[in-house]
Design a protein around this motif. Structure first.
Motif, PDB file in Angstrom:
ATOM      1  N   ALA A  54       0.828  -1.215   0.000  1.00  0.00           N
ATOM      2  CA  ALA A  54       0.000   0.000   0.000  1.00  0.00           C
ATOM      3  C   ALA A  54       0.863   1.266   0.000  1.00  0.00           C
ATOM      4  CB  ALA A  54      -0.946   0.003   1.199  1.00  0.00           C
ATOM      5  N   LEU A  55       1.980   1.217   0.757  1.00  0.00           N
ATOM      6  CA  LEU A  55       2.909   2.359   0.791  1.00  0.00           C
ATOM      7  C   LEU A  55       3.471   2.612  -0.608  1.00  0.00           C
ATOM      8  CD1 LEU A  55       5.215   2.062   3.962  1.00  0.00           C
ATOM      9  CD2 LEU A  55       3.844   4.045   3.285  1.00  0.00           C
ATOM     10  N   GLU A  56       3.937   1.511  -1.251  1.00  0.00           N
ATOM     11  CA  GLU A  56       4.556   1.616  -2.568  1.00  0.00           C
ATOM     12  C   GLU A  56       3.544   2.103  -3.608  1.00  0.00           C
ATOM     13  OE1 GLU A  56       4.815  -0.876  -0.471  1.00  0.00           O
ATOM     14  OE2 GLU A  56       6.964  -0.808   0.019  1.00  0.00           O
ATOM     15  N   ARG A  57       2.295   1.724  -3.452  1.00  0.00           N
ATOM     16  CA  ARG A  57       1.257   2.166  -4.401  1.00  0.00           C
ATOM     17  C   ARG A  57       0.785   3.590  -4.106  1.00  0.00           C
ATOM     18  NH1 ARG A  57      -0.611  -3.122  -3.308  1.00  0.00           N
ATOM     19  NH2 ARG A  57      -2.225  -2.288  -1.950  1.00  0.00           N
ATOM     20  N   GLY A  58       1.308   4.182  -3.035  1.00  0.00           N
ATOM     21  CA  GLY A  58       0.937   5.567  -2.713  1.00  0.00           C
ATOM     22  C   GLY A  58      -0.491   5.702  -2.223  1.00  0.00           C
ATOM     23  N   GLU A  59      -0.990   4.675  -1.515  1.00  0.00           N
ATOM     24  CA  GLU A  59      -2.396   4.701  -1.095  1.00  0.00           C
ATOM     25  C   GLU A  59      -2.642   5.490   0.196  1.00  0.00           C
ATOM     26  OE1 GLU A  59      -3.898   0.568  -3.213  1.00  0.00           O
ATOM     27  OE2 GLU A  59      -3.801   0.624  -1.031  1.00  0.00           O
ATOM     28  N   PHE A  60      -1.575   5.885   0.874  1.00  0.00           N
ATOM     29  CA  PHE A  60      -1.753   6.641   2.125  1.00  0.00           C
ATOM     30  C   PHE A  60      -1.627   8.133   1.889  1.00  0.00           C
ATOM     31  CE2 PHE A  60      -0.055   2.530   3.692  1.00  0.00           C
ATOM     32  CZ  PHE A  60      -1.090   2.186   4.541  1.00  0.00           C
ATOM     33  N   HIS A  61      -2.372   8.906   2.662  1.00  0.00           N
ATOM     34  CA  HIS A  61      -2.095  10.337   2.721  1.00  0.00           C
ATOM     35  C   HIS A  61      -2.433  10.832   4.125  1.00  0.00           C
ATOM     36  CE1 HIS A  61      -6.443  10.634   1.884  1.00  0.00           C
ATOM     37  NE2 HIS A  61      -6.386  11.835   2.440  1.00  0.00           N
ATOM     38  N   LEU A  62      -1.952  12.032   4.421  1.00  0.00           N
ATOM     39  CA  LEU A  62      -2.131  12.566   5.771  1.00  0.00           C
ATOM     40  C   LEU A  62      -3.132  13.706   5.781  1.00  0.00           C
ATOM     41  CD1 LEU A  62       1.569  12.717   7.048  1.00  0.00           C
ATOM     42  CD2 LEU A  62      -0.108  10.855   7.280  1.00  0.00           C
ATOM     43  N   MET A  63      -3.875  13.787   6.874  1.00  0.00           N
ATOM     44  CA  MET A  63      -4.722  14.941   7.143  1.00  0.00           C
ATOM     45  C   MET A  63      -4.207  15.553   8.438  1.00  0.00           C
ATOM     46  SD  MET A  63      -7.104  15.135   4.742  1.00  0.00           S
ATOM     47  CE  MET A  63      -8.828  15.481   5.099  1.00  0.00           C
ATOM     48  N   PHE A  64      -4.493  16.825   8.625  1.00  0.00           N
ATOM     49  CA  PHE A  64      -4.004  17.523   9.811  1.00  0.00           C
ATOM     50  C   PHE A  64      -5.163  18.259  10.460  1.00  0.00           C
ATOM     51  CE2 PHE A  64      -0.708  17.186   6.628  1.00  0.00           C
ATOM     52  CZ  PHE A  64       0.330  16.587   7.341  1.00  0.00           C
ATOM     53  N   GLN A  65      -5.315  18.077  11.763  1.00  0.00           N
ATOM     54  CA  GLN A  65      -6.399  18.775  12.469  1.00  0.00           C
ATOM     55  C   GLN A  65      -5.805  19.800  13.432  1.00  0.00           C
ATOM     56  OE1 GLN A  65      -8.925  16.565  15.179  1.00  0.00           O
ATOM     57  NE2 GLN A  65     -10.696  17.836  14.633  1.00  0.00           N
ATOM     58  N   PRO A  66      -6.156  21.083  13.257  1.00  0.00           N
ATOM     59  CA  PRO A  66      -5.603  22.135  14.112  1.00  0.00           C
ATOM     60  C   PRO A  66      -6.017  21.979  15.578  1.00  0.00           C
ATOM     61  CG  PRO A  66      -6.593  23.075  12.135  1.00  0.00           C
ATOM     62  CD  PRO A  66      -6.979  21.624  12.174  1.00  0.00           C
TER      63      PRO A  66
ATOM     64  N   THR B 297      -6.667   5.044   1.251  1.00  0.00           N
ATOM     65  CA  THR B 297      -7.649   4.798   0.194  1.00  0.00           C
ATOM     66  C   THR B 297      -7.130   3.633  -0.637  1.00  0.00           C
ATOM     67  OG1 THR B 297      -8.036   7.184   0.170  1.00  0.00           O
ATOM     68  CG2 THR B 297      -9.060   5.891  -1.577  1.00  0.00           C
ATOM     69  N   ASN B 298      -7.738   2.480  -0.438  1.00  0.00           N
ATOM     70  CA  ASN B 298      -7.273   1.257  -1.082  1.00  0.00           C
ATOM     71  C   ASN B 298      -7.909   1.079  -2.462  1.00  0.00           C
ATOM     72  OD1 ASN B 298      -8.022  -2.086  -1.170  1.00  0.00           O
ATOM     73  ND2 ASN B 298      -5.879  -1.464  -0.960  1.00  0.00           N
ATOM     74  N   ARG B 299      -7.133   0.486  -3.383  1.00  0.00           N
ATOM     75  CA  ARG B 299      -7.610   0.265  -4.765  1.00  0.00           C
ATOM     76  C   ARG B 299      -8.881  -0.593  -4.791  1.00  0.00           C
ATOM     77  NH1 ARG B 299      -2.779  -4.114  -6.312  1.00  0.00           N
ATOM     78  NH2 ARG B 299      -3.113  -5.341  -4.412  1.00  0.00           N
ATOM     79  N   ARG B 300      -9.039  -1.537  -3.852  1.00  0.00           N
ATOM     80  CA  ARG B 300     -10.223  -2.398  -3.857  1.00  0.00           C
ATOM     81  C   ARG B 300     -11.303  -1.931  -2.899  1.00  0.00           C
ATOM     82  NH1 ARG B 300      -6.782  -7.010  -4.347  1.00  0.00           N
ATOM     83  NH2 ARG B 300      -6.655  -7.346  -6.584  1.00  0.00           N
ATOM     84  N   TYR B 301     -10.895  -1.533  -1.680  1.00  0.00           N
ATOM     85  CA  TYR B 301     -11.881  -1.276  -0.632  1.00  0.00           C
ATOM     86  C   TYR B 301     -12.169   0.202  -0.398  1.00  0.00           C
ATOM     87  CZ  TYR B 301     -11.066  -6.177   0.167  1.00  0.00           C
ATOM     88  OH  TYR B 301     -10.969  -7.523  -0.025  1.00  0.00           O
ATOM     89  N   GLY B 302     -11.505   1.065  -1.160  1.00  0.00           N
ATOM     90  CA  GLY B 302     -11.762   2.493  -0.998  1.00  0.00           C
ATOM     91  C   GLY B 302     -11.222   3.014   0.322  1.00  0.00           C
ATOM     92  N   ALA B 303     -11.884   4.030   0.878  1.00  0.00           N
ATOM     93  CA  ALA B 303     -11.408   4.630   2.126  1.00  0.00           C
ATOM     94  C   ALA B 303     -11.648   3.674   3.294  1.00  0.00           C
ATOM     95  CB  ALA B 303     -12.125   5.948   2.378  1.00  0.00           C
ATOM     96  N   VAL B 304     -10.587   3.357   4.021  1.00  0.00           N
ATOM     97  CA  VAL B 304     -10.688   2.488   5.197  1.00  0.00           C
ATOM     98  C   VAL B 304     -10.273   3.321   6.407  1.00  0.00           C
ATOM     99  CG1 VAL B 304      -9.976   0.301   6.241  1.00  0.00           C
ATOM    100  CG2 VAL B 304      -9.973   0.540   3.745  1.00  0.00           C
ATOM    101  N   SER B 305     -11.070   3.281   7.461  1.00  0.00           N
ATOM    102  CA  SER B 305     -10.795   4.093   8.654  1.00  0.00           C
ATOM    103  C   SER B 305      -9.553   3.595   9.405  1.00  0.00           C
ATOM    104  CB  SER B 305     -12.012   4.042   9.580  1.00  0.00           C
ATOM    105  OG  SER B 305     -11.617   4.217  10.920  1.00  0.00           O
ATOM    106  N   PRO B 306      -8.763   4.528   9.978  1.00  0.00           N
ATOM    107  CA  PRO B 306      -7.599   4.091  10.763  1.00  0.00           C
ATOM    108  C   PRO B 306      -8.008   3.225  11.950  1.00  0.00           C
ATOM    109  CG  PRO B 306      -7.940   6.469  10.989  1.00  0.00           C
ATOM    110  CD  PRO B 306      -8.853   5.989   9.905  1.00  0.00           C
ATOM    111  N   ALA B 307      -9.203   3.473  12.475  1.00  0.00           N
ATOM    112  CA  ALA B 307      -9.677   2.650  13.589  1.00  0.00           C
ATOM    113  C   ALA B 307      -9.763   1.189  13.155  1.00  0.00           C
ATOM    114  CB  ALA B 307     -11.040   3.148  14.064  1.00  0.00           C
TER     115      ALA B 307
END
Ligand code: C2E
Ligand code: MG
Ligand code: MG
Ligand code: MG
Length: 276
Positions: free
Chosen positions: A34-46, A65-75
């Motif tokens: 997933a890292l190599e495919r660039g599927e992770f990104h960061l959000m920042f909350q003030p 955001t996974n190619r098959r399952y879409g957005a998956v929660s960190p929880a």
């Protein structure tokens, strides 16, 4: 349908359980690469200073955001990544990306990064963090690591040693989700945290529970006496804000004030001179 379980007891066969196990297995497989495919990104909350209204820090929140399952929660995916060890590589990536983003923010603004217990217990944690700081040029004082309360008491000596190693390299530490674990208030004096983040459950209850008001007030007062700052997480209403002002909590974070946002929006916010 009852089946014979281990040690002779009966348990009920639940297809739902199979589905959960299967989903976990598939997410674990998808986390590979997933890292190599660039599927992770960061959000920042003030995180806002309650006194001045200015942004004092931003918490880094990982998104997948996974190619098959879409957005998956960190929880959902972080426990899977912890089980199969992938959290170490993912956590290292988060540290680098977070420090890189924070480097372009105003000097007085710090960045908070959540640390998995697996990372906290890894032997080369200080090295990994120093590498991220060196690679990005972010001063250690501008990095805060959030550690969840529930893991500290599993192994007090190891937790203490890890936290002290972090203080040695001059990064800050925050006790996250405070109130959800089992640590007594007196335990706090043993752990070298600079900041204490009061769990959302207490903030949610502030409006209707006098007990929660008393708990939050006690925590804020004790933290102040111990030289620790306090952050209230999950602030969603003005009534909660008003109550937090009365308790003299140091800082607030929550959907009422700002939702997690991408790096370019954080930069736009600071370009508007750190609005209150
Ligand atoms: P956390 O560290 O306690 O992060 C706060 C969570 O509360 C975030 O959920 C955030 O989006 C959410 N939140 C913020 N304000 C409000 C509010 O006003 N109301 C409500 N209902 N929620 C609010 P998120 O992003 O889904 O993250 C969930 C958890 O996943 C985090 O809890 C943290 O334990 C973990 N996590 C997220 N990113 C990372 C990471 O990079 N590494 C590790 N190890 N864990 C992470
Ligand atoms: Mg956190
Ligand atoms: Mg938290
Ligand atoms: Mg929480």
């Amino acid at each position: 349908r009852a089946k014979e379980g281990g040690r002779g007891q009966l348990f009920f066969y639940e297809p739902v359980m199979d589905e959960k196990i299967e989903r976990r297995r598939q997410l674990g497989a998808e986390l590979h690469g997933a890292l190599e495919r660039g599927e992770f990104h960061l959000m920042f909350q003030p995180i806002f200073d309650l006194g001045s209204g200015r942004v004092r820090s931003c918490e880094t929140l990982l998104r997948w955001t996974n190619r098959r399952y879409g957005a998956v929660s960190p929880a959902e995916f972080i426990p899977v990544a912890e089980d199969n060890g992938q959290i170490v590589a993912i956590g290292t990536w988060v540290l680098h990306e977070a420090c890189r983003a924070a480097k372009s923010w105003p000097d007085e603004v710090t960045i908070a990064v959540n640390l998995s217990p697996i990372q906290l217990r890894s032997t080369n944690l200080a090295r990994v963090i120093t590498d991220a700081l060196d690679a990005t040029g972010l001063p250690p004082e501008r990095l805060t690591l959030e550690v969840t309360e529930s893991v500290l008491l599993d192994d007090v000596d190891a937790s203490l040693a890890a936290l002290e190693a972090l203080n040695q390299i001059k990064v800050c530490t925050t006790l996250d989700d405070f109130g959800t674990g089992y640590s007594s208030l007196s335990y706090l004096t043993q752990f070298p945290f600079q900041t204490l983040k009061i769990d959302r459950s207490f903030i949610t209850d502030l409006e209707r529970s006098p007990a929660s008001i008393a708990i939050v007030q006690t925590v804020v007062d004790l933290a102040a006496k111990l030289g620790m700052r306090t952050i209230a997480e999950g602030v969603e209403t003005q009534a909660q804000m008003d109550q937090l002002r009365r308790t003299r909590c140091d800082a607030v974070q929550g959907f009422l004030l700002a939702e997690p946002m991408p790096a370019n929006m954080v930069e736009a916010m600071f370009a508007g001179d750190n609005p209150s």
